[in-house]
Scaffold this motif. Structure first.
Motif, short mmCIF file in Angstrom:
data_model
loop_
_atom_site.label_atom_id
_atom_site.label_comp_id
_atom_site.label_asym_id
_atom_site.label_seq_id
_atom_site.Cartn_x
_atom_site.Cartn_y
_atom_site.Cartn_z
N ARG A 144 0.82 -1.22 0.00
CA ARG A 144 0.00 0.00 0.00
C ARG A 144 0.85 1.26 0.00
N ASP A 145 1.92 1.29 0.78
CA ASP A 145 2.79 2.46 0.80
C ASP A 145 3.47 2.65 -0.55
N ARG A 146 3.91 1.53 -1.12
CA ARG A 146 4.55 1.61 -2.43
C ARG A 146 3.57 2.07 -3.49
N ARG A 147 2.33 1.53 -3.45
CA ARG A 147 1.33 1.94 -4.43
C ARG A 147 0.98 3.42 -4.27
N ALA A 148 0.90 3.87 -3.00
CA ALA A 148 0.64 5.29 -2.75
C ALA A 148 1.78 6.15 -3.28
N TYR A 149 3.01 5.66 -3.09
CA TYR A 149 4.17 6.40 -3.61
C TYR A 149 4.14 6.45 -5.13
N GLU A 150 3.81 5.31 -5.76
CA GLU A 150 3.74 5.29 -7.22
C GLU A 150 2.63 6.21 -7.73
N ALA A 151 1.49 6.21 -6.99
CA ALA A 151 0.39 7.09 -7.40
C ALA A 151 0.81 8.56 -7.27
N GLU A 152 1.50 8.86 -6.18
CA GLU A 152 1.97 10.24 -5.99
C GLU A 152 3.00 10.61 -7.05
N LEU A 153 3.87 9.65 -7.37
CA LEU A 153 4.85 9.89 -8.43
C LEU A 153 4.17 10.12 -9.76
N LEU A 154 3.12 9.33 -10.03
CA LEU A 154 2.38 9.50 -11.27
C LEU A 154 1.69 10.86 -11.31
N ARG A 155 1.10 11.25 -10.16
CA ARG A 155 0.48 12.58 -10.10
C ARG A 155 1.52 13.68 -10.33
N GLY A 156 2.70 13.46 -9.74
CA GLY A 156 3.76 14.44 -9.95
C GLY A 156 4.17 14.54 -11.40
N ARG A 157 4.26 13.39 -12.05
CA ARG A 157 4.62 13.39 -13.47
C ARG A 157 3.55 14.07 -14.31
N LYS A 158 2.28 13.78 -13.97
CA LYS A 158 1.19 14.41 -14.72
C LYS A 158 1.20 15.92 -14.50
N ALA A 159 1.45 16.33 -13.24
CA ALA A 159 1.50 17.76 -12.95
C ALA A 159 2.65 18.42 -13.69
N ALA A 160 3.80 17.74 -13.73
CA ALA A 160 4.95 18.29 -14.44
C ALA A 160 4.67 18.38 -15.94
N GLU A 161 4.00 17.35 -16.48
CA GLU A 161 3.68 17.37 -17.90
C GLU A 161 2.68 18.48 -18.22
N GLU A 162 1.71 18.66 -17.31
CA GLU A 162 0.74 19.73 -17.51
C GLU A 162 1.42 21.09 -17.43
N ALA A 163 2.35 21.23 -16.48
CA ALA A 163 3.09 22.49 -16.38
C ALA A 163 3.93 22.73 -17.62
N ARG A 164 4.55 21.65 -18.12
CA ARG A 164 5.35 21.79 -19.35
C ARG A 164 4.47 22.18 -20.53
N ARG A 165 3.27 21.55 -20.60
CA ARG A 165 2.35 21.87 -21.70
C ARG A 165 1.90 23.32 -21.62
#
Length: 428
Positions: A144-165
Motif C-alpha cells: 500500500r505504501d509503495r502503491r501510494a508512492y507510485e500514485a503520488e509519483l504519477l500525479r507528480g509526473r502528470k502535474a509536471a507534464e501539464e506544467a510543461r504543456r
C-alpha cells in the motif's frame, strides 16, 4: 582425596542437561512460531492445487478472516480480487509451474471490509528429495505504501507534464505576441514607387526576443522618396522602444528637412537626449533620398556607423558605396555623419543590410562571412532586380543555419531593366 582429569557426570547431572535442552528447544520453537505468526508480512502454505494448508496471523488480519474460515476451505486465488484472480490464472500460476518460483509479482487481495489491498507476492514450490512437488510457500508483502508512492509519483509526473504543456502554450502565445509587435515595428509591405522596384526581408534570430533591426520606404514631396535601414544595439523591449523612436523620428525629421545628414543629426539628438542620463542607447543607420528622373534615379544617402550600401550594376559587377567615418547614432551630443551620392541606371540595384549578414559564422572554423564574401555572392547573382536579389540573399541566410545568431534586415531598391512605356497603357 585428590582427583586428576575430568570427573564423570553424576546421574543427576545428565537429567539436568536433558531438561535444559528441552526448554531451549521449546523456546526456539515458540520463537519461530511467534515470528511466523506475527511477521510484518503475510505467510501461507498451499497444496499444489492451491488449497491453503497454513496461514499466519498477519495475513489473516489483513483479510479480516478467522483461521477456520481459510485453512482447508479456500484456495490462494480466492483471496484475490477479480482482476487479481484473472492475472493469477493467466500469468502467475503458469509461470510458477514452469519455473518453480516467482518473485515480486504485483497483485490485489480482497482485504477486510471488501477493500482492495495491493500486495507483492513471492511463491516457491517445495519439492521432495526425488524432485516431486509437495507444496507452495508464499510470502505476501504489503504494497500500500509503495502503491501510494507510485500514485503520488504519477500525479507528480502528470502535474509536471501539464506544467510543461502550459509553459509551451505560454511560450507560443508569447512568440505570437512578439511577432505581432515585431511586425508593428516594420512596414507591413513596401509601397509601390513609380519607376522603381523594391524588396525587403527580415530574419529573426530568436523568436523569443524582439529584434532591433528596422527599415522603411515612404514618399516625400515632388516625387522624391525616402528610405532608411538601421540596427539598434541590444534586443528585447528596450531595443524595441528605441526602434520605434528611431523609425518615427526619421520619418518626422525627413518631412521637415530631407537632407540625409540633417535627418541623422536629428535622430542623434533625440536618442542622446532621451538616453544619455541612464543606460545609453544607440543605433547604426543609413538614411537616403531617391530622386527618380527619367530612365535613372539619383540617390543621396548618409550613414551613421552602418555597413556601407552595396550596388549591383546591370553588367553584373557589384561594389560598395563607401561611407567612412560616420559615428554611431546617439553616442555623442554632436556626431559626424558621412554622405554619399550615386545614380541607379536601368538594371542597377542598391542593397542595404544589417551586420547580422556579414557577421554570420560559416564553415568548420566558424569564420565571419564578411564583406568580401557578400560582394562575391552578389556579383555571382544575375542582375534581375531587387526582389530576385532579396530571394537569393534570404536563401543564403537560411544556409548559415545556427551560424546566423543575429537578426538581419535587408532592403533592396532598383531601377527596372526595362521601364514601362506609359503611352502603351490601354485606356478604357
Amino acid at each position: 582425596m585428590c582427583r586428576t582429569g575430568h570427573s564423570a557426570p553424576e546421574p543427576g547431572d545428565e537429567q539436568d542437561v536433558d531438561a535444559t535442552d528441552a526448554v531451549f528447544t521449546s523456546l526456539l520453537e515458540d520463537s519461530a512460531e511467534e515470528l511466523y505468526e506475527q511477521a510484518p508480512c503475510g505467510y501461507l502454505s498451499t497444496l499444489m492445487d492451491g488449497t491453503i494448508a497454513k496461514i499466519n496471523t498477519t495475513l489473516l488480519g489483513w483479510l479480516g478472516l478467522d483461521r477456520p474460515q481459510v485453512v482447508g476451505r479456500m484456495r490462494f486465488a480466492d483471496l484475490l480480487t477479480v482482476g487479481g484472480k484473472l492475472y493469477h490464472e493467466t500469468h502467475f500460476a503458469p509461470l510458477l509451474q514452469m519455473k518453480g518460483e516467482v518473485s515480486g509479482i504485483a497483485l490485489d487481495i480482497t482485504a477486510a471490509g471488501k477493500q482492495r489491498m495491493p500486495v507483492l507476492v513471492t511463491s516457491k514450490v517445495k519439492t521432495s528429495e526425488d524432485g516431486e512437488p509437495l507444496l507452495i510457500r508464499t510470502t505476501v508483502f504489503d504494497a500500500r505504501d509503495r502503491r501510494a508512492y507510485e500514485a503520488e509519483l504519477l500525479r507528480g509526473r502528470k502535474a509536471a507534464e501539464e506544467a510543461r504543456r502550459r509553459s509551451e502554450a505560454d511560450r507560443l502565445r508569447l512568440q505570437e505576441a512578439l511577432a505581432v509587435l515585431q511586425q508593428s515595428l516594420l512596414p507591413a509591405q513596401l509601397p509601390a514607387v513609380p519607376g522603381l522596384e523594391a524588396g525587403s526581408y527580415y530574419h529573426t534570430a530568436s523568436p523569443d526576443l524582439l529584434g532591433g533591426d528596422f527599415y522603411d520606404l515612404f514618399p516625400l514631396n515632388d516625387g522624391r522618396w525616402a528610405f532608411f535601414l538601421g540596427d539598434v544595439c541590444g534586443k528585447g523591449p528596450q531595443a524595441a522602444a528605441v526602434t520605434s523612436l528611431a523609425r518615427y523620428t526619421l520619418r518626422a525629421a525627413a518631412l521637415h528637412d530631407e537632407d540625409p545628414t540633417t535627418v541623422l543629426s536629428t535622430l542623434n539628438t533625440v536618442l542622446h537626449d532621451r538616453y544619455a542620463a541612464g543606460d545609453g542607447r544607440y543605433c547604426t543607420a543609413i538614411f537616403g533620398v531617391l530622386q527618380p528622373d527619367g530612365d535613372h534615379t539619383d540617390v543621396h544617402l548618409a550613414s551613421g556607423g552602418h555597413p556601407s550600401a552595396l550596388i549591383q550594376r546591370a553588367d553584373g559587377h557589384a561594389d560598395y558605396l563607401p561611407t567612412p567615418g560616420g559615428l554611431l547614432v546617439g553616442v555623442l551630443p554632436q556626431a559626424p555623419f558621412t554622405a554619399a551620392r550615386t545614380r541607379l541606371l536601368p538594371g542597377d540595384t542598391l542593397l542595404l543590410y544589417t551586420d547580422g549578414l556579414t557577421e554570420a559564422r560559416t564553415g568548420p572554423d566558424r569564420e565571419l562571412y564578411g564583406d568580401d564574401a557578400l560582394r562575391a555572392f552578389t556579383t555571382a547573382q544575375p542582375p534581375a532586380g531587387p526582389q530576385a536579389l532579396i530571394t537569393a540573399l534570404s536563401g543564403l541566410l537560411t544556409s548559415f543555419g545556427d551560424g546566423l545568431d543575429d537578426d538581419t534586415a535587408l532592403l533592396a531598391l532598383g531601377v527596372p531593366a526595362t521601364l514601362p512605356d506609359p503611352a502603351s497603357d490601354d485606356l478604357t
